[in-house]
Scaffold this active site. Structure first.
Site, mmCIF file in Angstrom:
data_model
loop_
_atom_site.group_PDB
_atom_site.id
_atom_site.type_symbol
_atom_site.label_atom_id
_atom_site.label_comp_id
_atom_site.label_asym_id
_atom_site.label_seq_id
_atom_site.Cartn_x
_atom_site.Cartn_y
_atom_site.Cartn_z
ATOM 1 N N ARG A 26 -1.935 -5.933 -8.718
ATOM 2 C CA ARG A 26 -0.987 -7.020 -8.449
ATOM 3 C C ARG A 26 -1.049 -8.115 -9.495
ATOM 4 O O ARG A 26 -0.115 -8.868 -9.682
ATOM 5 C CB ARG A 26 -1.273 -7.643 -7.077
ATOM 6 C CG ARG A 26 -0.883 -6.788 -5.922
ATOM 7 C CD ARG A 26 -1.541 -7.225 -4.648
ATOM 8 N NE ARG A 26 -2.973 -6.986 -4.705
ATOM 9 C CZ ARG A 26 -3.788 -7.096 -3.673
ATOM 10 N NH1 ARG A 26 -3.329 -7.481 -2.516
ATOM 11 N NH2 ARG A 26 -5.070 -6.838 -3.811
ATOM 12 N N HIS A 74 0.838 -1.204 0.000
ATOM 13 C CA HIS A 74 0.000 0.000 0.000
ATOM 14 C C HIS A 74 0.875 1.258 0.000
ATOM 15 O O HIS A 74 0.644 2.201 -0.749
ATOM 16 C CB HIS A 74 -0.870 0.070 1.264
ATOM 17 C CG HIS A 74 -1.939 -0.978 1.378
ATOM 18 N ND1 HIS A 74 -2.161 -1.670 2.538
ATOM 19 C CD2 HIS A 74 -2.864 -1.422 0.492
ATOM 20 C CE1 HIS A 74 -3.183 -2.499 2.372
ATOM 21 N NE2 HIS A 74 -3.630 -2.377 1.137
ATOM 22 N N LYS A 89 -18.568 -6.484 7.061
ATOM 23 C CA LYS A 89 -17.270 -7.162 7.079
ATOM 24 C C LYS A 89 -16.682 -7.177 8.486
ATOM 25 O O LYS A 89 -16.924 -6.267 9.275
ATOM 26 C CB LYS A 89 -16.285 -6.412 6.167
ATOM 27 C CG LYS A 89 -16.083 -7.080 4.808
ATOM 28 C CD LYS A 89 -15.305 -6.186 3.885
ATOM 29 C CE LYS A 89 -13.927 -6.684 3.559
ATOM 30 N NZ LYS A 89 -13.264 -5.811 2.553
ATOM 31 N N SER A 133 -3.329 -7.631 2.862
ATOM 32 C CA SER A 133 -3.556 -7.564 4.311
ATOM 33 C C SER A 133 -3.999 -8.928 4.827
ATOM 34 O O SER A 133 -3.582 -9.364 5.907
ATOM 35 C CB SER A 133 -4.630 -6.520 4.627
ATOM 36 O OG SER A 133 -4.230 -5.258 4.173
HETATM 37 P P1 ADP Z 1 -9.839 -3.705 0.133
HETATM 38 O O1 ADP Z 1 -10.624 -2.446 0.009
HETATM 39 O O2 ADP Z 1 -10.097 -4.717 -0.936
HETATM 40 O O3 ADP Z 1 -9.826 -4.293 1.499
HETATM 41 P P2 ADP Z 1 -7.064 -3.141 0.592
HETATM 42 O O4 ADP Z 1 -7.229 -2.246 1.759
HETATM 43 O O5 ADP Z 1 -6.477 -4.463 0.864
HETATM 44 O O6 ADP Z 1 -8.386 -3.255 -0.228
HETATM 45 O O7 ADP Z 1 -6.166 -2.438 -0.515
HETATM 46 C C1 ADP Z 1 -6.514 -1.179 -1.002
HETATM 47 C C2 ADP Z 1 -5.881 -0.967 -2.344
HETATM 48 O O8 ADP Z 1 -4.462 -1.009 -2.232
HETATM 49 C C3 ADP Z 1 -6.209 -2.055 -3.360
HETATM 50 O O9 ADP Z 1 -7.399 -1.764 -4.005
HETATM 51 C C4 ADP Z 1 -5.029 -1.975 -4.290
HETATM 52 O O10 ADP Z 1 -5.253 -0.910 -5.205
HETATM 53 C C5 ADP Z 1 -3.897 -1.567 -3.396
HETATM 54 N N1 ADP Z 1 -3.029 -2.686 -3.002
HETATM 55 C C6 ADP Z 1 -3.282 -3.683 -2.138
HETATM 56 N N2 ADP Z 1 -2.232 -4.508 -2.025
HETATM 57 C C7 ADP Z 1 -1.274 -4.017 -2.842
HETATM 58 C C8 ADP Z 1 0.070 -4.422 -3.183
HETATM 59 N N3 ADP Z 1 0.636 -5.506 -2.656
HETATM 60 N N4 ADP Z 1 0.740 -3.670 -4.073
HETATM 61 C C9 ADP Z 1 0.167 -2.581 -4.620
HETATM 62 N N5 ADP Z 1 -1.081 -2.144 -4.355
HETATM 63 C C10 ADP Z 1 -1.784 -2.844 -3.471
#
Ligand code: ADP
Length: 160
Positions: A91, A17, A41, A128
């Site tokens: 990813r 992130h 969730k 995450s």
């Molecule tokens: P969600 O809303 O699906 O729970 P996350 O909080 O896990 O999403 O991630 C938010 C955003 O961060 C994702 O939509 C993606 O754009 C980006 N992201 C997540 N993991 C990675 C990673 N390993 N590398 C680059 N960007 C990532």
């Protein structure tokens, strides 16, 4: 003023992130890290902690604001806040398949564009969910998360 938003649940924020947020900050004048909550969730960390960890971690970067996005439409949030682009890290092709219809829908709803940044190869495997799973099973996640997140993970389970 070109303002972008990086939305997500950030439960917790990790190095993948951070890398995408930093790249977004180099492309836009201001980046809002918009922390979402979906009440259906189950999160490991409550919203306040997810926001706090993101703030602590991003404090040294300029032009970044961390705030809750609430449960409403992201397109509407972008319209209200004058956001010109949603920035997403990609990813894999499955990320793209998931994101593409949302990007088109958001553009049709509010005119906001989505900018996709290819994830850095070091962080392609990071999510995450996987980090929490590895941590829960006793694995060392210190190279995947910032220090403030590691501290909170080690402090024990939270609910939210
Ligand atoms: P969600 O809303 O699906 O729970 P996350 O909080 O896990 O999403 O991630 C938010 C955003 O961060 C994702 O939509 C993606 O754009 C980006 N992201 C997540 N993991 C990675 C990673 N390993 N590398 C680059 N960007 C990532």
């Amino acid at each position: 003023m070109r303002r972008a938003v990086c939305p997500g649940s950030f439960d917790p924020i990790h190095n993948g992130h951070l890398e995408v947020i930093a790249r977004a900050a180099s492309l836009f004048d201001e980046v809002i890290v918009a922390v979402s909550t979906n009440y259906a969730k189950k999160y490991r960390f409550p919203l306040e902690d997810r926001i706090e960890m993101a703030k602590e971690t991003l404090a040294s970067l300029r032009g970044i604001v961390v705030e809750p996005v609430g449960e409403g439409l992201l397109a509407e949030y972008c319209r209200q806040r004058g956001v010109s682009a949603i920035v997403k890290g990609l990813r894999s092709s499955s990320d793209f398949d998931y994101e593409l219809p949302m990007a088109t829908m958001n553009r049709q709803l509010s005119g906001v564009e989505t900018v996709f940044l290819p994830a850095e190869s070091h962080y392609l495997h990071l999510s995450s969910t996987l980090i929490k799973e590895v941590f829960t099973l006793g694995g060392n996640v210190s190279e995947f998360v910032p220090r403030s997140v590691l501290k909170r993970l080690l402090a024990g389970p939270a609910s939210g």
